[in-house]
Each structure stands twice: as C-alpha cells, then as structure tokens.
Scaffold this active site. Structure first.
Site, PDB file in Angstrom:
ATOM      1  N   HIS A  13       0.816  -1.230   0.000  1.00 60.93           N
ATOM      2  CA  HIS A  13       0.000   0.000   0.000  1.00 60.93           C
ATOM      3  C   HIS A  13       0.844   1.273   0.000  1.00 60.93           C
ATOM      4  O   HIS A  13       0.303   2.368  -0.147  1.00 60.93           O
ATOM      5  CB  HIS A  13      -0.931   0.037   1.213  1.00 60.93           C
ATOM      6  CG  HIS A  13      -1.990  -1.029   1.201  1.00 60.93           C
ATOM      7  ND1 HIS A  13      -2.857  -1.205   0.142  1.00 60.93           N
ATOM      8  CD2 HIS A  13      -2.321  -1.972   2.119  1.00 60.93           C
ATOM      9  CE1 HIS A  13      -3.676  -2.232   0.414  1.00 60.93           C
ATOM     10  NE2 HIS A  13      -3.362  -2.710   1.591  1.00 60.93           N
TER      11      HIS A  13
ATOM     12  N   ASP B 170      -2.766 -10.492  -2.452  1.00 63.48           N
ATOM     13  CA  ASP B 170      -3.354 -10.012  -1.201  1.00 63.48           C
ATOM     14  C   ASP B 170      -4.838  -9.686  -1.443  1.00 63.48           C
ATOM     15  O   ASP B 170      -5.223  -9.354  -2.564  1.00 63.48           O
ATOM     16  CB  ASP B 170      -2.599  -8.747  -0.785  1.00 63.48           C
ATOM     17  CG  ASP B 170      -2.916  -8.297   0.628  1.00 63.48           C
ATOM     18  OD1 ASP B 170      -2.125  -8.603   1.537  1.00 63.48           O
ATOM     19  OD2 ASP B 170      -3.952  -7.615   0.830  1.00 63.48           O
TER      20      ASP B 170
ATOM     21  N   HIS C 247      -6.380  -7.157  -0.507  1.00 66.01           N
ATOM     22  CA  HIS C 247      -6.526  -5.713  -0.741  1.00 66.01           C
ATOM     23  C   HIS C 247      -5.791  -5.309  -2.026  1.00 66.01           C
ATOM     24  O   HIS C 247      -4.732  -5.877  -2.336  1.00 66.01           O
ATOM     25  CB  HIS C 247      -5.936  -4.929   0.430  1.00 66.01           C
ATOM     26  CG  HIS C 247      -6.558  -5.256   1.751  1.00 66.01           C
ATOM     27  ND1 HIS C 247      -6.005  -6.149   2.637  1.00 66.01           N
ATOM     28  CD2 HIS C 247      -7.704  -4.809   2.328  1.00 66.01           C
ATOM     29  CE1 HIS C 247      -6.780  -6.240   3.714  1.00 66.01           C
ATOM     30  NE2 HIS C 247      -7.817  -5.444   3.559  1.00 66.01           N
TER      31      HIS C 247
HETATM   32 ZN   LIG Z   1      -4.140  -7.126   2.713  1.00 73.65          ZN
END
Ligand SMILES: [Zn+2]
Length: 316
Positions: free
Chosen positions: A135, A172, A174
């Site tokens: 991220h 992942d 996300h």
């Molecule tokens: Zn994640």
C-alpha cells in the site's frame, strides 16, 4: 537449487499498538509453523541485510524516506515527546522507535533475495518480513505499509541488475494501490492482481495503465472462481510478457478465516496459485521467484498458508 528464507529479528520490533492486526506475532506464527513442520531444515535461512536508503529512492520520494526515518529516530532518542511511543502516519499506520530499522530490513530482505536469485545462488525465496509494503505509494505510507519492498526490488532488478522485464503478482485481498502508483506506465513491469472490491483502499477498478492487470472480485468469491479468473486472464498475459523474474506480493488475507476480508480462499488455492507461478517462472524466468509477505491476519491460517506456499516454492 535451494529456496531461501529471509527474515530479521528487527522486523518483530516494529509494532503499532495493542490490538493492531499487523502485529509481531504474525512472524512468530510463521516461524513456528515452518520449524514444526520441518521445512526450516530444507530452506537456506538468511538474515536480511539493511537496505541502503538509496535503494528506497528507486521507488519513493526522498521526503517520505526522510519522514519515516526522522519520526522513528526521534522516538528512539526520546526527543519526540510523544508519550504513546508512536507517531501516526495515517489512520491505521504508525511508526514506533524501531520502525525505520524494521522497514530497512524488510526492504533489504527482498532486494537481497532478488540479488540471490539473479546470481543463481537461490532459485526461489520467501521473505518473512514486516511491515508489509504494497500500500505504500511513491510519496505516502499507508495501510500498515511504510516502504514498498516489492516495487523497490523490481526497480533494483531492472535499473541495476540489467533485467528487462519483471512480473509483479499481488494476491493479497486488498488492492496493491502503492505498487500500482509506483509501477503504472513502466512497461518493463507487468503487474497482475486480484483483490476484493469494494474493500480498502477502494481503488484498482479503473485502469491506470496498460501494464496493470487488475481483477476486482466481489466479497464471498471462492477459490474455484479465482483460479478460473487467473487461468483466463493472468496466464496468457504472463506468457506473452515472458518475465525474467517473478516477484510476489504474498498476502494471505484472502483466506476464508481472515477477518480483514471476505474472500473464500483455502490453503489448496494458495498451493495452486504458487504452482502456476512456478510453471511460468520455469518456462520464462529460469525458475526465479521472490515472494514477500504482505497481509494475512488470522495467525493459524497465515502460518498454514505460508507453509503451503513455501512447500510449493521449494518443491518439498
Ligand atoms: Zn491485505
């Protein structure tokens, strides 16, 4: 050729407060499982070196690097006055006195593993490191991530080691918005991913560049559907791209027991995905795969998934 296991004890010292899901116990659960199952004996264990701060600039703005270092060093020296022992970078991302050192070891692990597979010392490697990275954007630490290890390693392989094309796989739960931000438009890199949508960070549905292949999937999607999407969409693209190295942002939070997402993957799905990536690596990349831990917050499921993933990577 052996499979490497890169980690460092400093990665345990970064923590973001009581009850935070991205906790040091994640690494303990993984280490215990690999030991208990006897896998550790078959892996070449390596201490992660410290990344050179200059490595971070391959993917990040100098301001972000300086800020994380400064906050962490201030906390360590007690100059900061933050009684909590933390400084907040975003609503779910903090640094403590050890975060800078931990993040340097995490990036250092992935860069060193990349060097080791390019040098032919190792065939594949898994980096059991934290904080995670996918991220972290060029200029912003967020979503539990400070620096984007996989993006740094990709640029290291291309800019410094002479590789011409690198695949980044992100499984992942996300969306890897940080990696996307850094590599979008860099046609030496192909990034393929699937992720739950809607879910944090709520991005990835609009195409940003032609070198990104995102597969957003709704909550409660299970393994068979994911496998079918991967086979249909990822594999032909990867085959055509012919990567010389595969980097994996290996988050295990798409597991059905994980509380941070609502997808339905199980251990066998991670084995299947890893197997398919091994096939691609053997076909195009002399078998070279470097995998780095991202998410995965149900400790037992995380440990079992990493065991499964590493077993396939190492063919054990
Ligand atoms: Zn994640």
């Amino acid at each position: 050729m052996p499979t490497g296991l890169f980690s460092h004890s400093l990665c345990r010292l970064h923590e973001m407060g009581e009850g935070h899901p991205e906790c040091p116990e994640r690494l303990d659960a993984i280490a215990d499982r690999l030991l208990l199952t006897g896998l550790t004996d078959h892996l070449q264990q390596r201490q992660a070196p410290e990344a050179d701060p200059a490595d971070l600039l391959l993917a990040h703005d100098a301001l972000l690097v300086a800020r994380v270092r400064e906050l962490s060093v201030q906390l360590a020296s007690g100059q900061d006055g933050a009684e909590s022992g933390y400084r907040v970078l975003d609503p779910d991302t903090r640094v403590n006195a050890h975060s800078w050192a931990a993040a340097l070891r995490a990036t250092g692990a992935v860069v060193a593993a990349t060097d080791a597979v390019i040098n032919g010392e190792l065939n594949t490697a898994f980096c059991a490191v934290r904080p995670p990275g996918h991220h972290a954007t060029r200029s912003q630490a967020m979503g539990f991530c400070l620096f984007n290890h996989v993006a740094v390693a990709a640029r290291h392989a291309l800019d410094r080691r002479g590789l011409e094309c690198v695949l980044i796989v992100d499984f992942d739960v996300h969306h890897g918005n940080g990696t996307e931000d850094i590599v979008a438009g860099d046609d030496r890199i192909l990034m393929v991913s699937f992720f739950q949508h809607p879910l944090y960070p709520y991005s990835g549905t609009e195409p940003q560049a032609s070198n990104l292949l995102n597969l957003p999937v709704p909550p409660y999607t299970r393994g068979p559907e994911i496998r079918s999407l991967i086979e249909t969409h990822w594999m032909p693209r990867i085959d055509a791209f012919r990567p010389q190295l595969i980097l994996i942002s290996a988050g295990f939070d798409a597991h059905r027991l994980d509380g941070l997402g609502q997808l339905g993957l199980v251990e066998a799905d991670y084995a299947w995905i890893t197997r398919r990536l091994k096939d691609m690596a053997q076909r195009h990349a002399q078998g070279r795969i470097v995998s780095s831990l991202e998410g995965g917050y149900h400790l037992d499921a995380l440990a079992r998934c990493v065991e499964t993933h590493v077993r396939v990577l190492a063919e054990l």
